[in-house]
Design a protein around this motif. Sequence first.
Motif, PDB file in Angstrom:
ATOM      1  N   GLU A 173       1.287  -1.182  -0.206  1.00 15.97           N
ATOM      2  CA  GLU A 173       0.224   0.131  -0.017  1.00 15.97           C
ATOM      3  C   GLU A 173       0.998   1.274   0.300  1.00 15.97           C
ATOM      4  OE1 GLU A 173      -3.753   2.107   2.493  1.00 15.97           O
ATOM      5  OE2 GLU A 173      -3.136  -0.317   3.102  1.00 15.97           O
ATOM      6  N   LEU A 175      -4.277   7.417  -7.402  1.00 17.72           N
ATOM      7  CA  LEU A 175      -4.128   5.852  -7.545  1.00 17.72           C
ATOM      8  C   LEU A 175      -4.558   5.346  -8.489  1.00 17.72           C
ATOM      9  CD1 LEU A 175      -2.954   2.682  -6.941  1.00 17.72           C
ATOM     10  CD2 LEU A 175      -4.382   2.356  -5.487  1.00 17.72           C
ATOM     11  N   LYS A 211     -10.296   1.744  -5.662  1.00 15.94           N
ATOM     12  CA  LYS A 211      -9.382   2.142  -4.429  1.00 15.94           C
ATOM     13  C   LYS A 211      -9.926   3.089  -4.562  1.00 15.94           C
ATOM     14  CE  LYS A 211      -7.085  -1.657  -3.702  1.00 15.94           C
ATOM     15  NZ  LYS A 211      -7.261  -2.834  -2.604  1.00 15.94           N
ATOM     16  N   ASN A 222      -8.190   5.595  -3.785  1.00 13.14           N
ATOM     17  CA  ASN A 222      -7.003   7.155  -3.743  1.00 13.14           C
ATOM     18  C   ASN A 222      -7.544   7.547  -4.770  1.00 13.14           C
ATOM     19  OD1 ASN A 222      -4.515   8.097  -3.936  1.00 13.14           O
ATOM     20  ND2 ASN A 222      -3.454   6.657  -2.139  1.00 13.14           N
ATOM     21  N   ARG A 223      -7.994   8.105  -5.216  1.00 15.46           N
ATOM     22  CA  ARG A 223      -7.818   9.531  -6.310  1.00 15.46           C
ATOM     23  C   ARG A 223      -6.463   9.392  -7.255  1.00 15.46           C
ATOM     24  NH1 ARG A 223      -7.476  14.315  -8.664  1.00 15.46           N
ATOM     25  NH2 ARG A 223      -8.901  14.568 -10.434  1.00 15.46           N
TER      26      ARG A 223
END
Length: 711
Positions: A107, A151, A146, A148-149
């Motif tokens: 991560e 990502l 996910k 997480n923008r």
Amino acid sequence: MVDAISAPIISSVGERYYKVTAEALRVCGELVRVVRPDIEVYDFDFKPYVHPIFAAIMSRLTNQDQDQEVKECAISCMGLVVSTFGDHLGAELPSCLPVLVDRMGNEITRLTAVKAFAVIAASPLHIDLSCVLEHVISELTAFLRKANRALRQATLGTLNTLIVGYGDKIGSAAYEVIVVELSTLISDSDLHMAALALELCCTLMADKRSGPNVGLTVRNKVLPQALTLIRSSLLQGQALLALRNFFTALVYSANTSFDVLLDSLLSAAKPSAQTGAVAKQALFSIAQCVAVLCLSAGDKKCSSTVNMLTDILKADSSTNSAKQHLSLLCLGEIGRRKDLSSHDHIENIVIESFQSPFEEIKSAASYALGNIAVGNLPRYLPFILDKIDNQQKKQYLLLHSLKEVIVRQSVDKAEFDDSSVDKITKLLFNHCESDEEGVRNVVAECLGKIALIEPGKLVPALKERTSSPAAFTRATVVIAVKYSIVERQEKIDEILYPEISTFLMLIQDQDRHVRRAAVLALSTAAHNKPNLIKSLLPELLPLLYDQTVIKKELIRTVDLGPFKHTVDDGLELRKAAFECVDTLLDSCLDQVNPSSFLVPYLLSGLDDHYDVKMPCHLILSKLADKCPSAVLAVLDSLVDPLHKTINFRPKQDAVKQEVDRNEDMIRSALRAIASLNQISGGDCSHKLKNLMNEIGKSKTLSEKYSSIRNE
């Protein structure tokens, strides 16, 4: 030189202190770019450096017990090494690439690893990724879910690059899974993400190896999302371009029907029970997508669509106003991209819509006529120019059509022939003295945009008319200069620089319309190209300040029968002048002497009309932040008008709009007070201290002040 620096750089990669190691890895990346800047050209023997650099970075890449910054630098650097030296690392890649895949599973390092694979996939060496490709695609597809923008954003870009370079090694089943996952990212809640998702979808459809199931999945999963997105009033820029490309790609897809797609787009413009009527901006988006759809489908389909749209225009507008509105926009977008002169009298069909009782249809017809003219200027431009002179009632709409032509030409960097420029400018100058402000504004914008195309002709012609006896002409040519001052560098700049003072000095003209035009032009220049006006400011600023003063000769009383109404003709000029000062504080602060402006000019503005107070509060806050000593010197005098403003109460019979405006003004004044209190610390002014005590005792004011402080 490389020999001298490479050894210590590579050695530093093994340093114990993580800051040194991280910086050494970054320098190592730059060294890689230096020793092999071009894959195709061998100007330098880089081979002796390949394995030492690789070994040093690999030792860091495989070491788990180190700082995160070092891990990320090692991953990025290894991605660069593989993409640059991959053809000389055949034996090492099977051991290196799985390590990068493993970092995708962590991560902490997965974002950096995703970006590293994007660099590798984009390499012109076409690195052999067969040992990890399936795993990489699987991991990336999962990342689309996910939260997480950053990502998700990096993942979409990396998938796009991998599919372009390695699509022949990726199965159709993987494509289908990717399509399903990316479809959830297409919405107006994140337009940048939606654009990336649509671009990836286009890449998938363009790949001839993708099977029919991929096209079916796109239609079932992505198309509904795209049709929802196209109704958004927020859609613009890259997202709109990506959506246009998506519909173009759909037409080329063998299993997608043009007629079904066209019907879906036209149906998207209909009001829905959930969201109501479609926003005006959304209609333009739909029209653009219809246009690219028609052009992609070929001449036959495009021609039949144009015929269908013109048939709608010939119908009764009172029963099909919404259809006519969209049809006109579609014709304009198609006409801008394709010559429609093969359709007889299409210009007459469009201009008939000028007779519509609906303003939105008139506006759309004006837009359509201008854009159709762009497709074939030699035929349609004379038609528009002739109509402007001969049809007085439609003058404003026809001028808007001409404006569309000129704007498109200036955006596309296209030039008119000399005779067209002469005809257009002669016509526009003839309408500079129109009694209608709307007509004069359109004329000014047209002249300003032509000046961007032909500055050598237009700037002297505009300058000549600054001495015209007609005030409206003088005002129009100054506004034209305002429209010619755009953010990007243009060839007009060097021609305008020595002449701009002639236009701006009209700030001392006898007519208030001309003075306001000069103030607006000065404000635009200060915002977009301050270097044009900096040398003129010592002379212009006193004249600008003078425009902020209330002039009694511009205040008149209008007799409305049972009561009289006071009209302040100078209000708009004062508002524009203060807004110009606000702009100058941002771009030319070194030229402004705040002490000479604060009293009496800003002080007067703080006690002026609502429309003037608002920019004055903003100016005061900026001055408190940028020139606190000047503000502190006159602090007591500034408190009184602010005190009066926050205690003002509307009449009991005031309408809601008046109440809301007053609330906005109080909050604006409180922001200015907060700025003053911050620089004074509450100790420098007795009046300000009393005002702060009064705010603290008032529950309403205290709550507003606290919310402002927390903003």
